[in-house]
Design an enzyme around this catalytic site. Structure first.
Site, PDB file in Angstrom:
ATOM      1  N   ASP A  25      40.378  37.635  36.253  1.00  0.00           N
ATOM      2  CA  ASP A  25      39.271  36.992  35.520  1.00  0.00           C
ATOM      3  C   ASP A  25      38.796  37.714  34.255  1.00  0.00           C
ATOM      4  O   ASP A  25      37.571  37.808  34.014  1.00  0.00           O
ATOM      5  CB  ASP A  25      38.064  36.787  36.461  1.00  0.00           C
ATOM      6  CG  ASP A  25      38.388  35.889  37.640  1.00  0.00           C
ATOM      7  OD1 ASP A  25      39.531  35.416  37.746  1.00  0.00           O
ATOM      8  OD2 ASP A  25      37.485  35.668  38.477  1.00  0.00           O
ATOM      9  N   GLU A  73      38.794  32.158  36.834  1.00  0.00           N
ATOM     10  CA  GLU A  73      37.840  31.401  37.649  1.00  0.00           C
ATOM     11  C   GLU A  73      37.323  30.231  36.819  1.00  0.00           C
ATOM     12  O   GLU A  73      36.789  30.428  35.720  1.00  0.00           O
ATOM     13  CB  GLU A  73      36.657  32.294  38.078  1.00  0.00           C
ATOM     14  CG  GLU A  73      35.655  31.528  38.956  1.00  0.00           C
ATOM     15  CD  GLU A  73      34.465  32.379  39.417  1.00  0.00           C
ATOM     16  OE1 GLU A  73      34.491  33.611  39.255  1.00  0.00           O
ATOM     17  OE2 GLU A  73      33.505  31.778  39.944  1.00  0.00           O
ATOM     18  N   LYS A 130      41.475  29.418  39.747  1.00  0.00           N
ATOM     19  CA  LYS A 130      40.886  29.471  41.104  1.00  0.00           C
ATOM     20  C   LYS A 130      39.449  28.965  41.081  1.00  0.00           C
ATOM     21  O   LYS A 130      38.682  29.288  40.175  1.00  0.00           O
ATOM     22  CB  LYS A 130      40.970  30.907  41.639  1.00  0.00           C
ATOM     23  CG  LYS A 130      40.183  31.933  40.846  1.00  0.00           C
ATOM     24  CD  LYS A 130      40.434  33.324  41.402  1.00  0.00           C
ATOM     25  CE  LYS A 130      39.667  34.400  40.663  1.00  0.00           C
ATOM     26  NZ  LYS A 130      38.205  34.354  40.823  1.00  0.00           N
ATOM     27  N   LYS A 133      35.808  32.902  44.353  1.00  0.00           N
ATOM     28  CA  LYS A 133      35.804  34.297  43.929  1.00  0.00           C
ATOM     29  C   LYS A 133      37.141  34.958  44.289  1.00  0.00           C
ATOM     30  O   LYS A 133      37.696  35.708  43.505  1.00  0.00           O
ATOM     31  CB  LYS A 133      34.624  35.051  44.578  1.00  0.00           C
ATOM     32  CG  LYS A 133      33.261  34.437  44.269  1.00  0.00           C
ATOM     33  CD  LYS A 133      33.015  34.298  42.776  1.00  0.00           C
ATOM     34  CE  LYS A 133      31.684  33.642  42.469  1.00  0.00           C
ATOM     35  NZ  LYS A 133      31.555  33.225  41.058  1.00  0.00           N
ATOM     36  N   VAL A 158      37.671  41.967  36.550  1.00  0.00           N
ATOM     37  CA  VAL A 158      36.221  41.907  36.777  1.00  0.00           C
ATOM     38  C   VAL A 158      35.859  40.772  37.730  1.00  0.00           C
ATOM     39  O   VAL A 158      36.611  39.825  37.878  1.00  0.00           O
ATOM     40  CB  VAL A 158      35.488  41.684  35.436  1.00  0.00           C
ATOM     41  CG1 VAL A 158      35.711  42.853  34.506  1.00  0.00           C
ATOM     42  CG2 VAL A 158      35.871  40.374  34.747  1.00  0.00           C
ATOM     43  N   THR A 159      34.660  40.875  38.335  1.00  0.00           N
ATOM     44  CA  THR A 159      33.847  42.075  38.451  1.00  0.00           C
ATOM     45  C   THR A 159      34.229  42.767  39.756  1.00  0.00           C
ATOM     46  O   THR A 159      34.650  42.111  40.698  1.00  0.00           O
ATOM     47  CB  THR A 159      32.319  41.775  38.454  1.00  0.00           C
ATOM     48  OG1 THR A 159      32.002  40.940  39.564  1.00  0.00           O
ATOM     49  CG2 THR A 159      31.885  41.107  37.163  1.00  0.00           C
ATOM     50  N   CYS A 163      34.777  39.146  42.312  1.00  0.00           N
ATOM     51  CA  CYS A 163      36.120  38.548  42.414  1.00  0.00           C
ATOM     52  C   CYS A 163      37.217  39.569  42.728  1.00  0.00           C
ATOM     53  O   CYS A 163      38.194  39.243  43.409  1.00  0.00           O
ATOM     54  CB  CYS A 163      36.445  37.777  41.140  1.00  0.00           C
ATOM     55  SG  CYS A 163      35.426  36.297  41.018  1.00  0.00           S
ATOM     56  N   GLN A 203      37.725  55.083  55.519  1.00  0.00           N
ATOM     57  CA  GLN A 203      38.398  54.817  56.800  1.00  0.00           C
ATOM     58  C   GLN A 203      39.912  54.814  56.636  1.00  0.00           C
ATOM     59  O   GLN A 203      40.618  53.952  57.156  1.00  0.00           O
ATOM     60  CB  GLN A 203      37.934  53.478  57.385  1.00  0.00           C
ATOM     61  CG  GLN A 203      36.411  53.364  57.516  1.00  0.00           C
ATOM     62  CD  GLN A 203      35.997  52.065  58.162  1.00  0.00           C
ATOM     63  OE1 GLN A 203      36.377  51.788  59.291  1.00  0.00           O
ATOM     64  NE2 GLN A 203      35.215  51.283  57.449  1.00  0.00           N
TER      65      GLN A 203
HETATM   66  N1  TIU Z   1      35.139  37.028  38.318  1.00  0.00           N
HETATM   67  C1  TIU Z   1      34.017  37.238  38.970  1.00  0.00           C
HETATM   68  O1  TIU Z   1      33.735  38.344  39.436  1.00  0.00           O
HETATM   69  N2  TIU Z   1      33.131  36.173  39.038  1.00  0.00           N
HETATM   70  C2  TIU Z   1      31.798  36.315  39.180  1.00  0.00           C
HETATM   71  O2  TIU Z   1      31.066  35.345  39.333  1.00  0.00           O
HETATM   72  N3  TIU Z   1      31.325  37.601  39.094  1.00  0.00           N
HETATM   73  C3  TIU Z   1      30.032  38.008  39.066  1.00  0.00           C
HETATM   74  O3  TIU Z   1      29.828  39.224  39.091  1.00  0.00           O
HETATM   75  N4  TIU Z   1      29.058  37.116  38.989  1.00  0.00           N
END
Ligand code: TIU
Length: 225
Positions: A25, A73, A130, A133, A158-159, A163, A203
């Site tokens: 993303d 996304e 997609k 997430k 990210v993030t 995701c 772990q």
């Molecule tokens: N790609 C992804 O992480 N989508 C999100 O909505 N991330 C947020 O941190 N909101």
């Protein structure tokens, strides 16, 4: 045997199967002002810092002719793949599907939904769109990875705690050996990034491994020389 120096212990590169890069993303919607990330109330500027590092990984995988997957996304223009719960979430003025400064928010094909130009996929690279997430939910990613006999995933994007972590957990449950590149992932919340890295490698590597990009790049060089 080629090893990436990683936490919680060295990560072994595959010999008889394949390694792929999975970039999550890296879209204008998350990295630039006026997109989905900002409308959720986030300061998007910190995500820009990882772009050069993600680019280095991308170039290394390209030069070694290793498979590369990018995810995006986004939702269909009629939002038929966007659950009402997701669309309603948040308290900003704009919602998914509304028109923002970069086109309709989080809608496939809109300018803001594109991958940032610095990391634009090449025609031979796979782009997975997609609705959720995680990159496995509602996509063909699992099938494509199996078809290409990929067993090991180097993950960036990210993030970190949304995701990226969701995808890494989905991949781990499906049996993929996953390594998250520490300086090629970022969050709007530095403490969430740090916690996610720690959760992954706790772990004995319950979700997988983490390592800095330099270690990954060094091992890739070694494995092809
Ligand atoms: N790609 C992804 O992480 N989508 C999100 O909505 N991330 C947020 O941190 N909101």
């Amino acid at each position: 045997m080629v090893l990436i120096s990683a936490q919680p212990y060295d990560y072994e590169l595959p010999v008889s199967s394949s390694l792929a890069l999975l970039i999550i993303d890296m879209q204008r919607d998350f990295l630039e002002p006026g997109g989905f990330g900002e409308l959720l109330g986030n300061n998007v500027s910190r995500l820009q810092e990882i772009v050069p590092t993600v680019k280095l990984l991308l170039e290394a995988f390209r030069s070694q002719k290793l498979p590369i997957f990018h995810t995006v996304e986004g939702h269909l223009p009629d939002l038929s793949d966007c659950p009402r719960a997701k669309q309603r979430r948040g308290q900003g003025e704009l919602r998914i599907g509304d028109v923002g400064p970069m086109g309709r928010i989080l809608v496939l094909g809109e300018p803001g939904n594109a991958i940032i130009p610095q990391l634009e996929p090449l025609p031979n690279e796979t782009v997975i769109t997609k609705p959720g997430k995680g990159a496995f939910y509602g996509t063909k990613l699992d099938t494509l990875l199996h078809e290409q006999e990929i067993t090991h995933l180097i993950i960036a994007g990210v993030t970190t705690e949304v995701c990226v972590q969701t995808t890494m957990r989905e991949a781990n449950d499906r049996g993929f050996e996953c390594l998250l590149v520490e300086d090629a992932t970022e969050s709007y919340f530095p403490e969430f990034k740090q916690s996610t890295l720690e959760m992954i490698r706790a772990q004995g590597g319950i979700v997988g491994w983490t390592a800095p990009a330099a270690n990954v790049l060094q091992a890739l060089e070694k494995s092809h020389n």
